[in-house]
Design a protein around this motif. Sequence first.
Motif, short mmCIF file in Angstrom:
data_model
loop_
_atom_site.label_atom_id
_atom_site.label_comp_id
_atom_site.label_asym_id
_atom_site.label_seq_id
_atom_site.Cartn_x
_atom_site.Cartn_y
_atom_site.Cartn_z
N GLY A 67 -5.23 -8.42 6.79
CA GLY A 67 -6.50 -7.81 6.28
C GLY A 67 -7.49 -8.81 5.63
N SER A 68 -8.58 -8.52 4.96
CA SER A 68 -9.37 -9.12 4.27
C SER A 68 -9.20 -9.27 2.76
CB SER A 68 -10.78 -8.66 4.43
OG SER A 68 -10.93 -7.35 4.00
N PHE A 69 -8.07 -8.55 2.39
CA PHE A 69 -7.61 -8.76 0.75
C PHE A 69 -6.64 -9.90 0.54
CE2 PHE A 69 -8.22 -4.07 1.81
CZ PHE A 69 -9.40 -4.04 0.88
N GLY A 70 -6.24 -10.20 -0.37
CA GLY A 70 -5.65 -11.36 -0.85
C GLY A 70 -3.95 -11.19 -0.63
N SER A 71 -3.43 -12.10 -0.52
CA SER A 71 -1.86 -12.32 -0.07
C SER A 71 -1.24 -11.45 -0.78
CB SER A 71 -1.38 -13.65 0.08
OG SER A 71 -2.28 -14.58 1.00
N ASP A 72 -1.34 -11.43 -2.21
CA ASP A 72 -0.44 -10.49 -2.79
C ASP A 72 -0.49 -8.98 -2.57
OD1 ASP A 72 0.60 -12.91 -4.25
OD2 ASP A 72 -0.64 -12.82 -6.03
N TYR A 73 -1.67 -8.81 -2.70
CA TYR A 73 -2.18 -7.30 -2.42
C TYR A 73 -1.41 -6.72 -1.07
CZ TYR A 73 -4.59 -3.23 -0.87
OH TYR A 73 -5.00 -1.94 -0.37
N LEU A 74 -1.65 -7.66 0.02
CA LEU A 74 -1.19 -7.43 1.35
C LEU A 74 0.48 -7.19 1.26
CD1 LEU A 74 -3.53 -9.56 3.61
CD2 LEU A 74 -3.65 -7.03 3.28
N LYS A 75 1.00 -8.08 0.40
CA LYS A 75 2.41 -8.20 0.41
C LYS A 75 2.77 -6.74 -0.41
CE LYS A 75 6.32 -11.04 -0.99
NZ LYS A 75 7.15 -10.09 -0.62
N THR A 76 2.17 -6.34 -1.35
CA THR A 76 2.71 -5.34 -1.97
C THR A 76 2.38 -4.03 -1.21
OG1 THR A 76 1.83 -5.95 -4.09
CG2 THR A 76 2.01 -3.85 -4.22
N ILE A 77 1.32 -4.08 -0.41
CA ILE A 77 1.10 -2.79 0.59
C ILE A 77 2.43 -2.69 1.55
CG2 ILE A 77 -0.38 -1.55 2.23
CD1 ILE A 77 -1.18 -1.00 -0.81
N SER A 78 2.54 -4.02 1.94
CA SER A 78 3.63 -4.05 3.01
C SER A 78 5.11 -3.55 2.47
CB SER A 78 3.79 -5.42 3.72
OG SER A 78 4.11 -6.53 2.90
N GLU A 79 5.25 -3.94 1.46
CA GLU A 79 6.46 -3.59 0.55
C GLU A 79 6.68 -2.22 0.53
OE1 GLU A 79 6.41 -5.93 -2.85
OE2 GLU A 79 7.38 -7.66 -2.11
N ILE A 80 5.56 -1.34 0.16
CA ILE A 80 5.45 -0.06 -0.08
C ILE A 80 5.90 0.71 1.18
CG2 ILE A 80 4.24 1.85 -0.70
CD1 ILE A 80 2.54 0.04 -2.78
N GLN A 81 5.17 0.06 2.29
CA GLN A 81 5.30 0.61 3.52
C GLN A 81 6.71 0.69 4.01
OE1 GLN A 81 2.37 -1.15 6.18
NE2 GLN A 81 0.54 0.41 5.61
N ALA A 82 7.55 -0.50 3.62
CA ALA A 82 8.58 -0.91 4.21
C ALA A 82 9.56 0.17 3.53
CB ALA A 82 9.23 -2.25 4.09
N GLN A 83 9.40 0.19 2.33
CA GLN A 83 10.34 1.17 1.48
C GLN A 83 10.09 2.52 1.83
OE1 GLN A 83 9.23 1.13 -2.85
NE2 GLN A 83 11.31 1.83 -3.35
N THR A 84 8.88 3.00 2.25
CA THR A 84 8.79 4.43 2.61
C THR A 84 9.33 4.76 3.99
OG1 THR A 84 6.44 4.38 1.58
CG2 THR A 84 6.75 6.04 3.43
N ILE A 85 9.39 3.71 4.77
CA ILE A 85 10.22 3.98 5.96
C ILE A 85 11.62 3.96 5.85
CG2 ILE A 85 10.62 3.03 8.40
CD1 ILE A 85 8.07 4.11 8.25
N ALA A 86 12.16 3.20 4.93
CA ALA A 86 13.75 3.45 4.47
C ALA A 86 13.88 4.49 3.96
CB ALA A 86 13.95 2.11 3.64
N ALA A 87 13.12 5.10 3.16
CA ALA A 87 13.56 6.16 2.27
C ALA A 87 13.42 7.41 3.39
CB ALA A 87 12.43 6.53 1.36
N LEU A 88 12.32 7.38 4.43
CA LEU A 88 12.38 8.54 5.33
C LEU A 88 13.86 8.56 6.35
CD1 LEU A 88 8.67 8.04 6.88
CD2 LEU A 88 9.95 10.22 6.06
N LEU A 89 14.38 7.38 6.42
CA LEU A 89 15.40 7.23 7.33
C LEU A 89 16.75 7.52 6.38
CD1 LEU A 89 15.07 3.75 9.06
CD2 LEU A 89 14.81 5.98 9.92
#
Length: 132
Positions: A67-89
């Motif tokens: 997206g158009s946001f900075g790399s650090d922000y995009l990495k943080t959001i992707s980490e939260i998404q990955a952790q959320t999927i792990a928690a669902l499993l």
Amino acid sequence: DNPVLELKDYSSTTLIINSNRLFQQNDTPFKRVSFQKYSSSVISTILSKISSYPKDTKIDIKAYKYGSFGSDYLKTISEIQAQTIAALLWDYGNTNSTQITYKGLGNTAPKIANEGSFSARSQNNRIEITLS
């Protein structure tokens, strides 16, 4: 339109999910993720596919965010998404924490589509779940 693409090779299977089908997209920075209204059917599909594998299957989750946001922000959001999927499993997939690894990679991984259009850009926002 199948929300979960399944790619198999000789030693593993990778489920690829467009994260826009799971998580709401936002034009302003935020530090949390919210599910899409109809994401439960996507989650059910993921759980169904994983349940067809042996109980000791290793599950590796990688999330990518562009997206158009900075790399650090995009990495943080992707980490939260990955952790959320792990928690669902862990909660609903009858798996344990020793089977699952997860990582948010932000925009550091190869793109699967040129970002010329919204549709192409959205393909790069994805969750990859590798079963081995």
